[in-house]
Scaffold this active site. Structure first.
Site, PDB file in Angstrom:
ATOM      1  CB  THR A  52      -0.699  -0.105   1.276  1.00  0.00           C
ATOM      2  OG1 THR A  52      -1.636  -1.188   1.210  1.00  0.00           O
ATOM      3  CG2 THR A  52      -1.808   1.253   1.129  1.00  0.00           C
TER       4      THR A  52
ATOM      5  CE  LYS B 206       2.214   1.920  11.870  1.00  0.00           C
ATOM      6  NZ  LYS B 206       0.718   1.780  11.492  1.00  0.00           N
TER       7      LYS B 206
ATOM      8  N   GLY C 174      -0.028   9.019   9.867  1.00  0.00           N
ATOM      9  CA  GLY C 174       0.173   8.995   8.420  1.00  0.00           C
ATOM     10  C   GLY C 174       0.353  10.335   7.912  1.00  0.00           C
TER      11      GLY C 174
ATOM     12  CD  GLU D 134      -3.971  -4.310   7.861  1.00  0.00           C
ATOM     13  OE1 GLU D 134      -3.753  -5.329   7.297  1.00  0.00           O
ATOM     14  OE2 GLU D 134      -3.564  -3.047   7.660  1.00  0.00           O
TER      15      GLU D 134
ATOM     16  CG  ASP E  82      -1.524   1.411  14.963  1.00  0.00           C
ATOM     17  OD1 ASP E  82      -0.717   1.191  13.864  1.00  0.00           O
ATOM     18  OD2 ASP E  82      -2.087   2.513  14.781  1.00  0.00           O
TER      19      ASP E  82
ATOM     20  CE  LYS F  46       0.031   4.894  14.043  1.00  0.00           C
ATOM     21  NZ  LYS F  46      -1.251   4.769  13.612  1.00  0.00           N
TER      22      LYS F  46
ATOM     23  N   GLY G  16      -3.471   5.365   5.185  1.00  0.00           N
ATOM     24  CA  GLY G  16      -3.969   5.247   3.746  1.00  0.00           C
ATOM     25  C   GLY G  16      -2.709   5.644   2.612  1.00  0.00           C
TER      26      GLY G  16
HETATM   27  N1  LIG Z   1      -1.024   1.106   5.181  1.00  0.00           N
HETATM   28  C1  LIG Z   1      -0.971   2.434   5.649  1.00  0.00           C
HETATM   29  O1  LIG Z   1      -1.955   3.155   5.694  1.00  0.00           O
HETATM   30  C2  LIG Z   1       0.388   2.758   6.705  1.00  0.00           C
HETATM   31  C3  LIG Z   1       0.336   3.847   7.271  1.00  0.00           C
HETATM   32  C4  LIG Z   1       1.423   4.501   7.963  1.00  0.00           C
HETATM   33  C5  LIG Z   1       2.386   3.414   8.382  1.00  0.00           C
HETATM   34  N2  LIG Z   1       2.206   2.313   7.581  1.00  0.00           N
HETATM   35  C6  LIG Z   1       3.353   1.339   7.836  1.00  0.00           C
HETATM   36  O2  LIG Z   1       4.067   1.193   6.393  1.00  0.00           O
HETATM   37  C7  LIG Z   1       4.758  -0.110   6.357  1.00  0.00           C
HETATM   38  C8  LIG Z   1       4.148  -0.922   5.130  1.00  0.00           C
HETATM   39  O3  LIG Z   1       2.595  -1.013   5.268  1.00  0.00           O
HETATM   40  P1  LIG Z   1       1.672  -1.380   3.852  1.00  0.00           P
HETATM   41  O4  LIG Z   1       0.488  -1.269   4.554  1.00  0.00           O
HETATM   42  O5  LIG Z   1       2.380  -0.724   2.688  1.00  0.00           O
HETATM   43  O6  LIG Z   1       1.997  -2.980   4.194  1.00  0.00           O
HETATM   44  P2  LIG Z   1       1.667  -4.004   2.842  1.00  0.00           P
HETATM   45  O7  LIG Z   1       0.797  -3.526   2.077  1.00  0.00           O
HETATM   46  O8  LIG Z   1       1.535  -5.474   3.557  1.00  0.00           O
HETATM   47  O9  LIG Z   1       3.216  -4.064   1.932  1.00  0.00           O
HETATM   48  C9  LIG Z   1       4.424  -4.360   2.615  1.00  0.00           C
HETATM   49  C10 LIG Z   1       5.277  -4.604   1.401  1.00  0.00           C
HETATM   50  O10 LIG Z   1       6.642  -5.182   2.017  1.00  0.00           O
HETATM   51  C11 LIG Z   1       7.094  -6.016   1.458  1.00  0.00           C
HETATM   52  N3  LIG Z   1       7.903  -6.785   2.298  1.00  0.00           N
HETATM   53  C12 LIG Z   1       7.334  -7.539   3.476  1.00  0.00           C
HETATM   54  N4  LIG Z   1       8.347  -8.205   4.348  1.00  0.00           N
HETATM   55  C13 LIG Z   1       9.542  -8.034   3.302  1.00  0.00           C
HETATM   56  C14 LIG Z   1      10.861  -8.584   3.558  1.00  0.00           C
HETATM   57  N5  LIG Z   1      11.259  -9.235   4.520  1.00  0.00           N
HETATM   58  N6  LIG Z   1      11.768  -8.140   2.792  1.00  0.00           N
HETATM   59  C15 LIG Z   1      11.360  -7.237   1.525  1.00  0.00           C
HETATM   60  N7  LIG Z   1      10.273  -6.926   1.482  1.00  0.00           N
HETATM   61  C16 LIG Z   1       9.353  -7.176   2.273  1.00  0.00           C
HETATM   62  C17 LIG Z   1       6.169  -6.731   0.914  1.00  0.00           C
HETATM   63  O11 LIG Z   1       6.295  -7.616  -0.445  1.00  0.00           O
HETATM   64  P3  LIG Z   1       5.484  -8.363  -1.369  1.00  0.00           P
HETATM   65  O12 LIG Z   1       4.809  -7.217  -2.246  1.00  0.00           O
HETATM   66  O13 LIG Z   1       6.202  -9.157  -2.125  1.00  0.00           O
HETATM   67  O14 LIG Z   1       4.532  -9.231  -0.439  1.00  0.00           O
HETATM   68  C18 LIG Z   1       5.156  -5.564   0.292  1.00  0.00           C
HETATM   69  O15 LIG Z   1       5.412  -5.005  -1.053  1.00  0.00           O
HETATM   70  C19 LIG Z   1       4.232  -1.027   7.757  1.00  0.00           C
HETATM   71  O16 LIG Z   1       5.621  -0.973   8.410  1.00  0.00           O
HETATM   72  C20 LIG Z   1       3.088  -0.043   8.263  1.00  0.00           C
HETATM   73  O17 LIG Z   1       2.713  -0.325   9.564  1.00  0.00           O
HETATM   74  C21 LIG Z   1       1.277   1.782   6.793  1.00  0.00           C
END
Ligand SMILES: NC(=O)c1ccc[n+]([C@@H]2O[C@H](COP(=O)([O-])OP(=O)(O)OC[C@H]3O[C@@H](n4cnc5c(N)ncnc54)[C@H](OP(=O)(O)O)[C@@H]3O)[C@@H](O)[C@H]2O)c1
Length: 423
Positions: free
Chosen positions: A13, A104, A133, A189, A200, A204, A301
């Site tokens: 994402t 985080k 965010g 989720e 979470d 933060k 997001g």
């Molecule tokens: N989603 C939000 O709104 C949001 C907001 C603020 C902060 N965050 C933080 O941002 C981070 C990412 O969130 P997300 O929602 O984008 O997660 P996500 O959609 O699950 O994406 C995670 C990505 O990381 C890759 N990945 C996971 N483990 C890995 C590893 N060991 N080595 C290399 N690549 C790896 C995955 O690869 P594949 O594609 O190959 O599976 C995927 O592309 C998290 O730490 C989350 O807490 C998220």
């Protein structure tokens, strides 16, 4: 002019949001930075997934290939969990890159170590996206800290919990029904535990504590509770009494001590976070000169989070403001009268059969019986944690912002505690 070469760790994402934002805001970035920013490599876990990328972009599961990109300057990290994110960012700093993270869980644990390493190496760590965010809270606090002391932080840091509580109140629905609709809408989720159990928001809050005070309380000393025990019946009585339940992450520094919790709390219309609804996040910072400053916005997001990371990038080539003060540098001037005074607060206490022996010191301000539950609004001097420890069968909600300093001698305190815990 040669472009700024960057790499992305993670293409979920957030990673995809960063990739898109760099493309759609190419011109704006070029105007600010004087150079184009180009993603040269992306690290993923599963190389076989189909991804829409420019042809020149290296896609790999091998972090060494990323580090070996010639002239790499910036590494964005958006993968999940403490490791391998921490190791990768440490190595990227050692290699001379600036790093920008959204992670985080990793940053709450290892942020200080990354910041120290970056400082020693003259590099930059951007972590705006780790907390609330798209809101610019990290930069706002950093800026305030140039002159102000931070006394307290009070915040709604988890959009999923805020969405659930808002919709339980507005639609009169039970917790589980709203959780399911939040999952259908993509706000929660498939495994929502981290959001609804308060983990979470806790991570933060620890990041905000490190930034604001140069340290955190011992993690095990922070009272942490999620929203799973809030019922629609409780919410309906709170509504009648003029309160909303909000999942608040709070930390206050009183001399050498932290008072900190992450839990559902009641707020009335005078409270700065009363109007923060649905998936919105908001943070109120209490400062020595500027008074209370509140920042509100999208807590998560794809694009709001990407915005925070790309905004961080614009700081990479600029001189950095001081972002922390060590404990010893802080003035211990807030609550200077607290040695002689004790804090008296308001609580709503709910039980199936509550008998209460009120006195002038422990006052019942309001009461109501609803569906065989007794609701009492009381004023007293002990904390929710103490009340719950002595009376685990009760539900206890603190009313935020109703704390008053009253002079209470130690003997009286002991009597009070006994009376309150005899509820
Ligand atoms: N989603 C939000 O709104 C949001 C907001 C603020 C902060 N965050 C933080 O941002 C981070 C990412 O969130 P997300 O929602 O984008 O997660 P996500 O959609 O699950 O994406 C995670 C990505 O990381 C890759 N990945 C996971 N483990 C890995 C590893 N060991 N080595 C290399 N690549 C790896 C995955 O690869 P594949 O594609 O190959 O599976 C995927 O592309 C998290 O730490 C989350 O807490 C998220």
């Amino acid at each position: 002019m040669a472009p700024i070469k960057a790499a992305l760790l993670g293409f979920g994402t957030v990673g995809q949001g960063v990739y898109e934002a760099l493309k759609t805001h190419r011109e704006q970035l070029q105007n600010v930075l004087g150079k184009e920013v180009v993603i040269e490599g992306i690290l993923v876990k599963d190389r076989s997934k189909k991804r829409e990328l420019d042809e020149h972009v290296l896609i790999t599961t091998d972090f060494d290939e990323i580090l070996n990109i010639d002239g790499l300057e910036v590494v964005f990290e958006a993968i999940v969990g403490e490791e391998p994110g921490f190791t990768y960012l440490s190595r990227a700093l050692d290699k001379g890159c600036h790093v920008i993270t959204a992670n985080k869980v990793m940053f709450a644990k290892h942020g200080r170590s990354l910041l120290d390493k970056a400082e020693a190496l003259g590099r930059y760590v951007g972590y705006e996206a780790t907390t609330a965010g798209g809101t610019p809270i990290i930069r706002s606090i950093s800026q305030l800290l140039q002159v102000n002391e931070i006394h307290a932080v009070e915040a709604i840091l988890n959009g999923t919990s805020n969405y659930i509580l808002t919709n339980m109140r507005e639609k009169g629905l039970p917790f589980h029904d709203v959780l399911v609709s939040a999952q259908e809408l993509g706000y929660a989720e498939a495994d929502p535990a981290s959001d609804i159990e308060g983990h979470d928001a806790f991570y933060k809050l620890m990041i905000l504590s490190e930034l604001s005070f140069g340290e955190t309380p011992k993690w095990e000393d922070v009272e942490r509770k999620g929203i799973t025990e809030v019922t629609r019946e409780q919410i309906s009585v709170f509504k009648d009494w003029g309160y909303k339940v909000k999942h608040l992450a709070r930390i206050r520094r009183d001399r050498d001590q932290f008072i900190s919790s992450v839990k559902p709390v009641l707020v009335d219309a005078d409270h700065p976070l009363y109007g923060v609804e649905d998936v919105q996040n908001a943070i109120t910072v209490e400062t020595s000169l500027a008074g209370k400053v509140t920042v509100q916005g999208a807590g998560a997001g794809r694009l709001p989070t990407a915005s925070a990371m790309v905004e961080d990038l614009t700081y990479v080539l600029q001189p950095q403001p001081v972002t922390r003060k060590k404990k010893t540098e802080q003035h211990a001037d807030n609550n200077s009268e607290s040695t002689d005074f004790t804090t008296v607060g308001e609580y709503v206490v709910i039980g199936s059969s509550v008998s209460f022996h009120g006195t002038d010191d422990v006052q019942i301000l309001k009461q109501e019986i609803k569906e065989e539950h007794v609701f009492l609004l009381i004023e007293c001097q002990v904390s929710t944690a103490t009340l719950l420890k002595e009376n685990p069968e009760l539900a206890v909600y603190e009313v935020a912002g109703k704390e008053k300093n009253k002079k209470v001698e130690q003997e009286q305190k002991d009597v009070l505690l006994k009376k309150v815990t005899n509820l």
